[in-house]
Design an enzyme around this catalytic site. Structure first.
Site: not given
Ligand code: DQA
Length: 144
Positions: A10-11, A18, A23, A73, A76, A100, A102, A109
């Protein structure tokens, strides 16, 4: 042609606009181009994004059924989705690599980001290198 699933939660469809300080300024289509350039000859990058937990779980089931390595990825969902964890475990329990990734370093964070319910069932975790986290993951599944 072998395929790698690059699944984004998501997002992440909002990358580019964003929180660019966290990012970066590039979007998912730039990531798709970067990974296609870095992929070994004969490797297809199948990059997808969804805000829907059920859809993401369905894609992990597809990875099991088609024996396709996964770069995930979970965004959240990383921090609380036991359903996604169970689906990720189906992948690695079948002997299929699941990395996994990120973009940011969640450990640097907010406290809620320090927990991943996915990591224990992933093959490995790469975080904090921007889009290079995905490039390193491609290498980790032997397709970089
Ligand atoms: C994320 C880190 C997560 O905490 C966050 O909710 C994201 C992006 C990252 O790629 O750094 O949406 O997965």
């Amino acid at each position: 042609m072998s395929r790698v699933l690059v699944l984004n939660g998501p997002n992440l469809g909002r990358l580019g606009s964003r929180e660019p300080d966290v990012y970066g300024a590039q979007d998912l289509s730039a990531l798709r181009v970067l990974l296609s350039e870095k992929a070994a000859t004969g490797t297809e990058i199948d990059l997808r994004q969804t805000d829907d937990e059920a859809e993401l779980i369905g894609w992990l089931h597809e990875a099991v059924d088609t024996e396709t390595p996964v770069i995930l990825n979970p965004a959240a969902f990383t921090h609380y989705s036991y359903a996604l964890r169970d689906a990720a475990k189906l992948v690695t329990a079948a002997g299929i690599p699941l990395i996994e990734v990120h973009i940011s370093n969640p450990h640097a964070r907010e406290t809620f980001r320090h927990t991943s319910v996915i990591s224990a069932v992933a093959t490995g975790v790469i975080a904090g290198f921007g889009f290079d986290s995905y490039v390193l993951a491609l290498s980790a599944v032997g397709r970089g």
